[in-house]
Write a protein that holds these residues in place. Structure first.
Motif, PDB file in Angstrom:
ATOM      1  N   PRO A  83      10.127  -7.476  25.133  1.00 19.41           N
ATOM      2  CA  PRO A  83      10.375  -6.037  24.955  1.00 19.41           C
ATOM      3  C   PRO A  83      11.080  -5.747  23.634  1.00 19.41           C
ATOM      4  O   PRO A  83      11.827  -6.575  23.103  1.00 19.41           O
ATOM      5  CB  PRO A  83      11.261  -5.680  26.155  1.00 19.41           C
ATOM      6  N   ARG A  84      10.837  -4.556  23.121  1.00 13.82           N
ATOM      7  CA  ARG A  84      11.448  -4.137  21.862  1.00 13.82           C
ATOM      8  C   ARG A  84      11.933  -2.705  22.000  1.00 13.82           C
ATOM      9  O   ARG A  84      11.382  -1.912  22.771  1.00 13.82           O
ATOM     10  CB  ARG A  84      10.437  -4.243  20.712  1.00 13.82           C
ATOM     11  N   MET A  85      12.931  -2.396  21.208  1.00  8.76           N
ATOM     12  CA  MET A  85      13.467  -1.036  21.193  1.00  8.76           C
ATOM     13  C   MET A  85      12.989  -0.256  19.973  1.00  8.76           C
ATOM     14  O   MET A  85      12.788   0.951  20.038  1.00  8.76           O
ATOM     15  CB  MET A  85      15.002  -1.069  21.189  1.00  8.76           C
ATOM     16  N   ILE A  86      12.826  -0.972  18.863  1.00  5.20           N
ATOM     17  CA  ILE A  86      12.539  -0.300  17.600  1.00  5.20           C
ATOM     18  C   ILE A  86      11.489  -1.096  16.835  1.00  5.20           C
ATOM     19  O   ILE A  86      11.433  -2.328  16.935  1.00  5.20           O
ATOM     20  CB  ILE A  86      13.832  -0.154  16.757  1.00  5.20           C
ATOM     21  N   VAL A  87      10.644  -0.382  16.126  1.00  5.20           N
ATOM     22  CA  VAL A  87       9.639  -0.999  15.251  1.00  5.20           C
ATOM     23  C   VAL A  87       9.892  -0.498  13.839  1.00  5.20           C
ATOM     24  O   VAL A  87      10.056   0.709  13.613  1.00  5.20           O
ATOM     25  CB  VAL A  87       8.205  -0.649  15.693  1.00  5.20           C
ATOM     26  N   MET A  88       9.925  -1.437  12.903  1.00  2.00           N
ATOM     27  CA  MET A  88      10.105  -1.083  11.497  1.00  2.00           C
ATOM     28  C   MET A  88       8.944  -1.662  10.695  1.00  2.00           C
ATOM     29  O   MET A  88       8.557  -2.817  10.888  1.00  2.00           O
ATOM     30  CB  MET A  88      11.436  -1.613  10.954  1.00  2.00           C
ATOM     31  N   THR A  89       8.383  -0.853   9.832  1.00  4.09           N
ATOM     32  CA  THR A  89       7.314  -1.298   8.939  1.00  4.09           C
ATOM     33  C   THR A  89       7.709  -0.982   7.502  1.00  4.09           C
ATOM     34  O   THR A  89       8.519  -0.087   7.244  1.00  4.09           O
ATOM     35  CB  THR A  89       5.975  -0.615   9.267  1.00  4.09           C
ATOM     36  N   GLU A  90       7.111  -1.738   6.597  1.00  6.28           N
ATOM     37  CA  GLU A  90       7.396  -1.518   5.172  1.00  6.28           C
ATOM     38  C   GLU A  90       6.122  -1.734   4.372  1.00  6.28           C
ATOM     39  O   GLU A  90       5.385  -2.694   4.593  1.00  6.28           O
ATOM     40  CB  GLU A  90       8.478  -2.476   4.680  1.00  6.28           C
ATOM     41  N   SER A  91       5.876  -0.825   3.474  1.00 10.22           N
ATOM     42  CA  SER A  91       4.729  -0.929   2.581  1.00 10.22           C
ATOM     43  C   SER A  91       5.224  -0.839   1.149  1.00 10.22           C
ATOM     44  O   SER A  91       5.965   0.080   0.793  1.00 10.22           O
ATOM     45  CB  SER A  91       3.718   0.189   2.869  1.00 10.22           C
ATOM     46  N   ILE A  92       4.814  -1.815   0.342  1.00  9.57           N
ATOM     47  CA  ILE A  92       5.137  -1.811  -1.087  1.00  9.57           C
ATOM     48  C   ILE A  92       3.831  -1.629  -1.843  1.00  9.57           C
ATOM     49  O   ILE A  92       2.873  -2.381  -1.642  1.00  9.57           O
ATOM     50  CB  ILE A  92       5.829  -3.117  -1.507  1.00  9.57           C
ATOM     51  N   ASP A  93       3.791  -0.644  -2.699  1.00  9.00           N
ATOM     52  CA  ASP A  93       2.567  -0.341  -3.441  1.00  9.00           C
ATOM     53  C   ASP A  93       2.878  -0.339  -4.928  1.00  9.00           C
ATOM     54  O   ASP A  93       3.676   0.464  -5.414  1.00  9.00           O
ATOM     55  CB  ASP A  93       2.009   1.016  -3.018  1.00  9.00           C
ATOM     56  N   THR A  94       2.245  -1.252  -5.642  1.00 11.88           N
ATOM     57  CA  THR A  94       2.466  -1.354  -7.082  1.00 11.88           C
ATOM     58  C   THR A  94       1.527  -0.466  -7.888  1.00 11.88           C
ATOM     59  O   THR A  94       1.609  -0.442  -9.112  1.00 11.88           O
ATOM     60  CB  THR A  94       2.292  -2.812  -7.540  1.00 11.88           C
ATOM     61  N   ASP A  95       0.618   0.226  -7.198  1.00 11.98           N
ATOM     62  CA  ASP A  95      -0.290   1.145  -7.892  1.00 11.98           C
ATOM     63  C   ASP A  95      -0.554   2.337  -6.976  1.00 11.98           C
ATOM     64  O   ASP A  95      -1.677   2.578  -6.538  1.00 11.98           O
ATOM     65  CB  ASP A  95      -1.591   0.430  -8.264  1.00 11.98           C
ATOM     66  N   SER A  96       0.504   3.083  -6.683  1.00 16.74           N
ATOM     67  CA  SER A  96       0.418   4.153  -5.692  1.00 16.74           C
ATOM     68  C   SER A  96      -0.380   5.354  -6.176  1.00 16.74           C
ATOM     69  O   SER A  96      -0.786   6.193  -5.369  1.00 16.74           O
ATOM     70  CB  SER A  96       1.830   4.605  -5.301  1.00 16.74           C
ATOM     71  N   GLU A  97      -0.623   5.469  -7.470  1.00 17.98           N
ATOM     72  CA  GLU A  97      -1.351   6.629  -7.980  1.00 17.98           C
ATOM     73  C   GLU A  97      -2.788   6.673  -7.489  1.00 17.98           C
ATOM     74  O   GLU A  97      -3.416   7.725  -7.482  1.00 17.98           O
ATOM     75  CB  GLU A  97      -1.322   6.628  -9.510  1.00 17.98           C
ATOM     76  N   ARG A  98      -3.333   5.549  -7.083  1.00 17.09           N
ATOM     77  CA  ARG A  98      -4.724   5.531  -6.621  1.00 17.09           C
ATOM     78  C   ARG A  98      -4.880   6.066  -5.206  1.00 17.09           C
ATOM     79  O   ARG A  98      -5.994   6.331  -4.764  1.00 17.09           O
ATOM     80  CB  ARG A  98      -5.278   4.104  -6.686  1.00 17.09           C
ATOM     81  N   ASN A  99      -3.785   6.184  -4.460  1.00 19.17           N
ATOM     82  CA  ASN A  99      -3.837   6.672  -3.080  1.00 19.17           C
ATOM     83  C   ASN A  99      -4.809   5.867  -2.235  1.00 19.17           C
ATOM     84  O   ASN A  99      -5.603   6.402  -1.464  1.00 19.17           O
ATOM     85  CB  ASN A  99      -4.219   8.162  -3.052  1.00 19.17           C
ATOM     86  N   GLU A 100      -4.753   4.563  -2.416  1.00 13.09           N
ATOM     87  CA  GLU A 100      -5.605   3.665  -1.643  1.00 13.09           C
ATOM     88  C   GLU A 100      -4.719   2.639  -0.938  1.00 13.09           C
ATOM     89  O   GLU A 100      -3.521   2.855  -0.794  1.00 13.09           O
ATOM     90  CB  GLU A 100      -6.613   2.957  -2.575  1.00 13.09           C
ATOM     91  N   GLU A 101      -5.334   1.552  -0.504  1.00 10.45           N
ATOM     92  CA  GLU A 101      -4.564   0.498   0.135  1.00 10.45           C
ATOM     93  C   GLU A 101      -3.475   0.006  -0.821  1.00 10.45           C
ATOM     94  O   GLU A 101      -3.674  -0.061  -2.029  1.00 10.45           O
ATOM     95  CB  GLU A 101      -5.488  -0.664   0.512  1.00 10.45           C
ATOM     96  N   SER A 102      -2.334  -0.340  -0.235  1.00  9.01           N
ATOM     97  CA  SER A 102      -1.219  -0.778  -1.071  1.00  9.01           C
ATOM     98  C   SER A 102      -1.513  -2.144  -1.673  1.00  9.01           C
ATOM     99  O   SER A 102      -2.309  -2.926  -1.150  1.00  9.01           O
ATOM    100  CB  SER A 102       0.068  -0.833  -0.247  1.00  9.01           C
TER     101      SER A 102
END
Length: 717
Positions: A83-102
């Motif tokens: 069991p879990r209480m909290i879920v944390m995710t993180e996304s790092i995008d080195t080319d975020s201007e493309r608005n595509e996959e990170s």
């Protein structure tokens, strides 16, 4: 007020998550704590009933404890998982201007590069989470601006979120700029979330906690005024310091099955030294009645559950794109108007820390060369040749990069290759990709001087990641060398000092652009004469040694002096004396004919090795370009059509007047060997009888020629 039996479920979670929120490893440690709050009385017959214990290692849901002394505390440790209480995710995008996959790759550049870090928290439990806080370490290479959403504590970024309700999501974002100082992978920092909750992580709960202490119960029977009639009641006395919860009482008269008193829902707390009296029940009995009683009670528990957790994300690594692009030709010089073959080799070494999964090559092919066919191009990695479906190749008209050192013969061609089309290329750090193809220069003109053939490479690691651009620092160079043979030959006969003696001098003067190999002078001595002595002299080195061979023939003795190499502007003189019968009739004109000289290839003084253009001479290289899209829209391999048909362009080029003039000049300056070859090609079966072969060099000459057009041999009629 009074003492209570404290029952506590306390859990602590330490988990490591992948950046997408899935669990890498989880540790939930729990404690069941029982504490006797009384300073003077014991508690015994303790029984704890739990529920929702499936994720724990509790063997049974009912846990008995015999007794607890005053102030004694008992701790039962357990663990849980799942069991879990909290879920944390993180996304790092080195080319975020493309608005595509990170993407997680960066280009090795001097300029800072923007990175977007997105964190999201979600409460997946059924209770609120309290004291929620997110902290993040930051590498030294990351620069970030101050923001009202977070504070900086101990060189860490801290988001104080506080309460997070069930099902609530909380997004966090952070923009940083990265300064790249090396190609080593960059540890991007660790994000950690902490929380507390008034519930267990394992979802375990108390169902019931019961215990006994110093409590006493009895039945009071008081006879009324009328004999045989008794007023009876049940009395419960709390003789301990605990608060006791009374839940029920049953009283039976001995000898009867039915109870005279049965109370099942009392719900009354009895304080220390307190008592409880039941309602009065009338019993008729001639004798004093005897009773049995059962009073249901328990020391009042104080129940609490609590948990705290620490969830950390696996630290992500940012990889760096970098490569060294080299190109070479297997030679640096070719002769004008002479067909030549050159091999081109391009190497791309992955010097970064990111895997290169797609590479695009833009390569210049100078105008003196015909472009290679698709089948002549080979690409290999670590000795393994790539399959054709792994890359696309197209040849277009016109060079793409070089602007200065270009050929006047034609616009040249551009070779474009996209490698890694059907599947990721997988060129790992430290590995090298090699591209080979042949080039053919059919007829380079002497107007070509120094030519440069640069190549540019674009490459990336991820489909929507940044694109690095690298140009070859030193492109290969090719020179068209205009060298022609210029020779003078001659023969002179002088009368000797006596009858029948003659002195003959053969001369060969090399006025060519370079030295010549394998020079040999030939002459024919009439059959009635013999050679008495001969000498060879050079204008540069004086006396020279030369081997002499003689061969008898019908017309006399064929004599050959093998001189060897003759330098540029060197003159060779062979002087020999012949002696014949003084009484025989002999004319000097009989030995006046020159029988020729043969020689080999022109000598290249410097080894014809690869050479490269200095950076300051050729087109300047560009460090990077992130606007290029490398991945093709279709993953199916198709050799793209040329932008302009090569054949059509060639036809247009041949119709241009300057090219026609050049061709005319070429025919007027055609070398002797090429003229002989043309004669061979143009000669058909019909005119085979109209040619004669030179006995010295083997070349074919028209019937009636007095001298060989190649070596100068005089044909004897």
């Amino acid at each position: 007020s009074g003492d209570k039996l404290h029952a506590i479920l306390k859990e602590s979670e330490e988990s490591s998550l992948n950046p997408n929120g899935t669990v890498r490893n989880q540790s939930i440690k729990g404690e069941l704590i029982l504490r006797n709050a009384s300073k003077k009385h014991r508690a015994w017959d303790i029984e704890i009933q739990l529920k929702n214990t499936d994720s724990t290692d509790f063997g049974e849901a009912i846990i008995p404890i015999r007794e607890l002394d005053a102030t004694e505390e008992k701790i039962i440790k357990y663990s849980a998982q799942g069991p879990r209480m909290i879920v944390m995710t993180e996304s790092i995008d080195t080319d975020s201007e493309r608005n595509e996959e990170s993407s997680l790759s960066l280009v090795y550049l001097d300029n800072p590069q923007d990175i977007l870090i997105s964190i999201e928290l979600e409460n997946i439990s059924s209770v609120p989470l309290n004291d929620v806080k997110v902290t993040r370490t930051m590498p030294e290479s990351f620069a970030h601006a101050e923001d009202a959403e977070y504070v900086i504590e101990d060189e860490m970024l801290v988001w104080n979120i506080g309460r997070l309700n069930p099902g609530e999501k909380r997004p966090l974002s952070l923009s940083v700029s990265a300064n790249i100082s090396s190609v080593d992978k960059i540890s991007a920092g660790i994000s950690t979330a902490t929380y507390s909750a008034d519930a267990t992580i394992s979802r375990s709960k108390f169902e019931k906690v019961t215990s006994s202490g110093r409590q006493f119960s009895y039945v009071n029977a008081k006879e009324q005024d009328r004999p045989g009639v008794w007023d009876c009641k049940c009395v419960f006395e709390n003789k301990s310091s605990f608060v006791v919860a009374l839940s029920g009482a049953t009283v039976r008269l001995i000898g009867r099955d039915e109870p005279i008193l049965d109370v099942s829902d009392i719900r009354q707390d009895i304080p220390p030294e307190g008592r409880w009296d039941s309602m009065i029940k009338r019993v008729e009995s001639e004798e004093q009645p005897s009773f049995t009683q059962e009073v249901r009670y328990s020391i009042l528990p104080r129940i609490s559950v609590e948990s705290k957790g620490k969830v950390s994300l696996k630290e992500q690594k940012l990889t760096i794109l970098d490569a060294i692009v080299n190109k070479r030709y297997d030679k640096s010089r070719i002769k004008s108007y002479v067909s030549s073959d050159v091999e081109a080799v391009i190497t791309i070494e992955n010097t970064g820390s990111a895997i290169m999964n797609v590479v695009r090559i833009l390569d210049d092919i100078p105008g003196i060369f015909n472009p290679p066919s698709h089948g002549q191009i080979s690409i290999e990695i670590e000795g393994l040749e790539l399959k054709p479906e792994q890359y696309q190749v197209e040849i277009i008209n016109g060079i793409q990069i070089e602007e200065k050192l270009v050929s006047p013969d034609s616009n040249g061609h551009g070779l474009r290759a996209t490698i890694g089309t059907s599947a990721p290329l997988g060129l790992r750090p430290g590995k090298t990709m090699i591209i080979r193809y042949p080039l053919h220069a059919p007829d380079p003109s002497p107007q070509n001087k120094l030519l440069s053939a640069p190549v540019k490479a674009y490459f990336s690691s991820e489909r929507f990641g940044p694109v690095a651009e690298r140009m070859v620092k030193k492109p290969p160079q090719i020179r068209v060398v205009h060298r022609r043979r210029n020779i003078s030959t001659g023969k002179e006969v002088f009368p000797g000092g006596g009858l029948g003696k003659y002195e003959i001098m053969l001369m060969f003067d090399n006025n060519s652009d370079s030295a010549l190999e394998d020079l040999a002078l030939h002459d024919v001595v009439p059959g009635t004469f013999s050679i008495e002595n001969s000498s060879v002299r050079s204008s540069l080195s004086g006396e020279r040694e030369a081997s002499t061979t003689k061969e008898s023939a019908r017309e006399g003795t064929h004599v050959t002096w093998a001189i060897g190499r003759i330098e540029k502007d060197e003159r060779i003189e062979v002087v020999y004396v012949i002696q014949g019968d003084p009484e025989s009739e002999y004319k000097m004109s009989d030995v006046q004919d020159f029988h020729g000289a043969t020689f080999g290839d022109e000598v290249d003084e410097d080894p014809n090795l690869p050479e490269w253009v200095e950076e300051s001479i050729s087109t300047k290289s560009i460090s990077a370009n992130n606007d290029v899209i490398l991945y093709p829209e279709s993953e199916e391999f198709e050799e793209g059509p040329t932008e302009e048909p090569v054949e059509e362009t060639k036809e247009e080029e041949t119709t241009e007047e300057p090219v026609e003039e050049t061709k005319e000049e070429e025919t007027t300056e055609e070398p002797v060997e090429k003229a002989v070859e043309k004669n061979k090609v143009e000669g058909s079966d019909d005119n085979k009888d109209s040619i004669q072969e030179c006995p010295t060099c083997g070349s074919e000459n028209p019937i009636g020629s007095s001298q060989c057009i190649l070596c100068g041999f005089s044909f004897v009629k």
